[in-house]
Design a protein around this motif. Structure first.
Motif, PDB file in Angstrom:
ATOM      1  N   PHE A  94       0.813  -1.224   0.000  1.00  0.00           N
ATOM      2  CA  PHE A  94       0.000   0.000   0.000  1.00  0.00           C
ATOM      3  C   PHE A  94       0.841   1.266   0.000  1.00  0.00           C
ATOM      4  CE2 PHE A  94      -2.623  -3.179   2.484  1.00  0.00           C
ATOM      5  CZ  PHE A  94      -3.341  -3.585   1.369  1.00  0.00           C
ATOM      6  N   GLY A  95       2.069   1.161  -0.509  1.00  0.00           N
ATOM      7  CA  GLY A  95       2.989   2.296  -0.437  1.00  0.00           C
ATOM      8  C   GLY A  95       2.996   3.232  -1.637  1.00  0.00           C
ATOM      9  N   GLY A  96       2.149   2.989  -2.639  1.00  0.00           N
ATOM     10  CA  GLY A  96       2.227   3.806  -3.863  1.00  0.00           C
ATOM     11  C   GLY A  96       1.664   5.210  -3.686  1.00  0.00           C
ATOM     12  N   PHE A  97       1.780   6.009  -4.746  1.00  0.00           N
ATOM     13  CA  PHE A  97       1.260   7.388  -4.711  1.00  0.00           C
ATOM     14  C   PHE A  97      -0.253   7.437  -4.926  1.00  0.00           C
ATOM     15  CE2 PHE A  97       5.720   8.031  -6.123  1.00  0.00           C
ATOM     16  CZ  PHE A  97       6.133   8.759  -5.008  1.00  0.00           C
ATOM     17  N   THR A  98      -0.820   6.350  -5.452  1.00  0.00           N
ATOM     18  CA  THR A  98      -2.260   6.290  -5.696  1.00  0.00           C
ATOM     19  C   THR A  98      -2.780   4.953  -5.163  1.00  0.00           C
ATOM     20  OG1 THR A  98      -1.849   5.297  -7.861  1.00  0.00           O
ATOM     21  CG2 THR A  98      -2.190   7.686  -7.821  1.00  0.00           C
ATOM     22  N   PRO A  99      -4.085   4.881  -4.852  1.00  0.00           N
ATOM     23  CA  PRO A  99      -4.607   3.605  -4.334  1.00  0.00           C
ATOM     24  C   PRO A  99      -4.542   2.473  -5.352  1.00  0.00           C
ATOM     25  CG  PRO A  99      -6.338   5.300  -4.396  1.00  0.00           C
ATOM     26  CD  PRO A  99      -5.069   5.961  -4.800  1.00  0.00           C
ATOM     27  N   TYR A 100      -4.656   2.814  -6.646  1.00  0.00           N
ATOM     28  CA  TYR A 100      -4.623   1.778  -7.680  1.00  0.00           C
ATOM     29  C   TYR A 100      -3.478   2.063  -8.635  1.00  0.00           C
ATOM     30  CZ  TYR A 100      -9.396   1.805  -5.907  1.00  0.00           C
ATOM     31  OH  TYR A 100     -10.495   1.834  -5.080  1.00  0.00           O
ATOM     32  N   GLY A 101      -2.885   0.980  -9.148  1.00  0.00           N
ATOM     33  CA  GLY A 101      -1.823   1.145 -10.131  1.00  0.00           C
ATOM     34  C   GLY A 101      -2.179   0.345 -11.362  1.00  0.00           C
ATOM     35  N   ASP A 102      -1.256  -0.530 -11.796  1.00  0.00           N
ATOM     36  CA  ASP A 102      -1.617  -1.399 -12.926  1.00  0.00           C
ATOM     37  C   ASP A 102      -2.354  -2.620 -12.383  1.00  0.00           C
ATOM     38  OD1 ASP A 102       0.328  -3.170 -11.888  1.00  0.00           O
ATOM     39  OD2 ASP A 102       1.901  -2.154 -12.998  1.00  0.00           O
ATOM     40  N   ILE A 103      -3.197  -3.207 -13.221  1.00  0.00           N
ATOM     41  CA  ILE A 103      -4.041  -4.312 -12.767  1.00  0.00           C
ATOM     42  C   ILE A 103      -3.193  -5.490 -12.283  1.00  0.00           C
ATOM     43  CG2 ILE A 103      -4.338  -5.238 -15.119  1.00  0.00           C
ATOM     44  CD1 ILE A 103      -7.044  -5.330 -12.392  1.00  0.00           C
ATOM     45  N   PHE A 104      -2.008  -5.670 -12.891  1.00  0.00           N
ATOM     46  CA  PHE A 104      -1.136  -6.784 -12.495  1.00  0.00           C
ATOM     47  C   PHE A 104      -0.760  -6.678 -11.016  1.00  0.00           C
ATOM     48  CE2 PHE A 104       3.284  -8.290 -11.901  1.00  0.00           C
ATOM     49  CZ  PHE A 104       3.062  -9.637 -12.133  1.00  0.00           C
ATOM     50  N   GLY A 105      -0.423  -5.455 -10.584  1.00  0.00           N
ATOM     51  CA  GLY A 105      -0.090  -5.258  -9.171  1.00  0.00           C
ATOM     52  C   GLY A 105      -1.336  -5.247  -8.295  1.00  0.00           C
TER      53      GLY A 105
END
Length: 478
Positions: A94-105
């Motif tokens: 849960f460390g990214g800049f947005t709640p969702y990234g690419d679907i693979f992750g």
């Protein structure tokens, strides 16, 4: 006292990308506190503002079996507006800049979250009677629950509800990979369970294993049983139709209140909108550099600029629309072709069109308060909140009869003097155009009738109280 846990990937005021956050964050406040103990569990994203993160209290942490290893799961909590929110912590996920990234992750991240939700429960002294799951991100919760029941008394008798906010997003990925990530037995990856068209499908798993399935409007619940709206799951929706309910979303009437709203220039209510609403219009015309004319009909569009929202219809007749005595104010971002289309018309008709290609909460409130009509010609719309906001602010919606739009906007009938807006049935640019021109005709030629429609619109109650009562009935039935 019934205990209900909302499992969700976003919730206001902590993290929001769409309407799901409004539901998960606002609805729990409206349940009868004497009978329902409703709490919410979501990921502790790094992108949650620091002011919220600083208020969270540590509850516990543990290590969960995950991908042939044991992985850290932290649990924090925060009480906001009388509701307890739990946050699942793992910076790796849960460390990214947005709640969702690419679907693979994302498929891995939300598989982890779904398993962590259940694994946390025995440690926080809270055993829900019902886990209410929202959208594909929590679709594996009912599946894991089914799996957990075999070896653990604690999980027996917990019911689940799966709410579909938008069937278009299902969380699908390669079956082999999902099997490795989730650690679920092969038994679950069959066509009558998690598998759909050779891939693993999180939302499908949730729909198959949940005790009840809901969507966010009655009409959408019917529509998704057909191939056009069913996104390849129409067969499953028909199979589960005896457990399927449509409950329209509500609006937080404290946040959206023209009489108290601090974000608009002039407050008004159903009693005095005739004099005061127009002051907001002239203030907005000045601010946006449109021709200042209190009598001009102003039409608002606040939207994600995508195909789903019917903007190809708008693009088709925009030039023609601009010949009419109207002004159009647009707010939103999205697909480049639509962003540029609105920019082009704002350049071509600077007195009539204002293209605001960004998103701003205060500006959205100003548009709802200032415009006379609100255009929302969606291709499909599970519920839609914009039309509820515009009704609340006496801005008459012009909508296509689909999903929640059909359930919440009653078309004007000039013979019976009923209705709260204008609508058209077929997904067709000229039919939309006819609805807009009919609205113009009433606005310019029958002002008294127009004001009566505004009055009816503003008196409608689409607050969360309504929806909460229907959810309570659903919980009681389980």
């Amino acid at each position: 006292m019934k205990k209900i846990l909302f499992a969700t990937s976003e919730a206001v005021p902590f993290v929001k990308t769409g309407g799901l956050a409004d539901v998960a964050g606002s609805l729990p406040k409206y349940f009868n506190k004497k009978e329902y103990d409703v709490r919410v569990m979501l990921p502790k994203y790094l992108c949650i503002k620091e002011e919220w993160r600083n208020k969270m209290e540590y509850v516990t942490h543990f290590y969960m079996d995950w991908k042939c290893d044991s992985t850290y799961v932290g649990v924090l909590k925060l009480v906001h507006d009388g509701i307890t929110f739990y946050f699942i912590d793992n910076e790796g996920y849960f460390g990214g800049f947005t709640p969702y990234g690419d679907i693979f992750g994302d498929v891995e991240k939300f598989a982890f979250f779904s398993k962590a939700v259940l694994s946390t429960l025995p440690l926080i002294d809270y055993r829900p009677d019902i886990i209410h799951c929202h959208d594909w991100q929590t679709g594996l919760v009912p599946v894991y629950l089914d799996n957990f029941r075999f070896g653990n008394e604690f999980f027996r008798g917990i019911h689940t509800i799966m709410t579909i906010h938008n069937l278009k997003f299902q969380g699908t990925w390669d079956t082999k990979r999902i099997r490795e990530i989730t650690g679920l037995p092969d038994y679950y990856f069959a066509p009558d369970k998690l598998e759909a068209y050779k891939d693993a499908n999180y939302l499908k798993g949730g729909i198959v294993y949940a005790d009840r399935v809901t969507t966010v409007s009655k009409t959408y619940a019917e529509e998704i049983k057909t191939p056009f709206y069913g996104e390849k799951l129409d067969g499953l929706m028909n199979a589960r139709s005896n457990c399927l309910t449509g409950i329209v979303n509500g609006l937080d009437y404290n946040d959206w209140d023209p009489a108290e709203d601090e974000r608009i220039d002039y407050n008004f209510s159903v009693e005095d909108f005739r004099k005061k609403k127009v002051k907001n219009k002239t203030a907005l015309q000045k601010e946006l550099g449109l021709k200042v004319d209190p009598k001009a009909m102003m039409i608002g569009i606040v939207s994600r600029l995508t195909d789903q929202k019917g903007l190809d219809l708008v693009a088709y007749v925009m030039d023609e629309l601009c010949q009419d005595a109207i002004q159009i104010v647009v707010l939103g971002t999205g697909e480049e072709q639509y962003e540029n289309m609105f920019r082009y018309f704002a350049w071509k008709y600077p007195d009539k069109v204002s293209a605001n290609i960004y998103y701003s909460d205060p500006m959205s409130h100003k548009i709802y308060a200032s415009c006379d009509a609100f255009l929302m010609p969606s291709l499909f719309e599970p519920c839609g909140l914009s039309q509820l906001m515009s009704l609340r602010y006496g801005t008459l919606p012009i909508v296509r009869e689909t999903g929640g739009l059909k359930d919440t906007v009653e078309p004007y009938n000039e013979y019976e003097k009923t209705g709260t807006g204008f609508s058209f049935a077929n997904y067709n640019a000229h039919e939309m155009m006819a609805a807009v021109r009919y609205a113009e005709k009433i606005y310019y030629d029958k002002k008294r009738d127009w004001n009566k429609i505004v009055e009816r619109a503003m008196k409608k109650d689409f607050s969360w109280n309504n929806s909460a009562r229907q959810y309570e009935e659903l919980y009681d039935s389980l």
